[in-house]
Design an enzyme around this catalytic site. Structure first.
Site, PDB file in Angstrom:
ATOM      1  CG  HIS A   1      -2.097  -0.902   1.075  1.00  0.00           C
ATOM      2  ND1 HIS A   1      -2.165  -2.105   1.735  1.00  0.00           N
ATOM      3  CD2 HIS A   1      -3.227  -0.801   0.351  1.00  0.00           C
ATOM      4  CE1 HIS A   1      -3.296  -2.702   1.422  1.00  0.00           C
ATOM      5  NE2 HIS A   1      -3.956  -1.941   0.579  1.00  0.00           N
TER       6      HIS A   1
ATOM      7  N   GLY B   1       0.980  -1.918   6.536  1.00  0.00           N
ATOM      8  CA  GLY B   1       1.627  -0.642   6.822  1.00  0.00           C
ATOM      9  C   GLY B   1       0.714   0.411   7.408  1.00  0.00           C
TER      10      GLY B   1
ATOM     11  CB  SER C   1      -2.726  -1.496   4.664  1.00  0.00           C
ATOM     12  OG  SER C   1      -1.383  -1.091   4.597  1.00  0.00           O
TER      13      SER C   1
END
Length: 79
Positions: A4, A48, A46
């Site tokens: 992402h 991250g 995600s």
């Protein structure tokens, strides 16, 4: 892109070049799109950025005229 953050970088750079500041990515996920079935499913997260509020994502998609007759749903399941 694989992650992402890699997808977000060019968009964030463009926004900042055009005067946007204090941009925060609120989360991520995946979108399963089928034009044949007229379905869009938002799910996952995600690594991250964490998980986005998928209900908000679905509302943004519903505002697009191109998807007015699609079945648009979200789930906290899956990756």
């Amino acid at each position: 892109s694989e992650y992402h953050k890699d997808v977000a970088k060019p968009l964030l750079a463009s926004l900042m070049e055009n005067g946007w500041q204090d941009i925060n990515v609120l989360g991520g996920g995946r979108i399963n799109y089928s034009s044949e079935e007229r379905k869009i499913q938002v799910y996952g997260f995600s690594y991250g950025f964490g998980k986005a509020d998928h209900s908000v994502t679905c509302e943004v998609i519903r505002q697009e005229e191109a998807f007015k007759d699609f079945d648009i749903s979200w789930s906290d399941e899956g990756y």
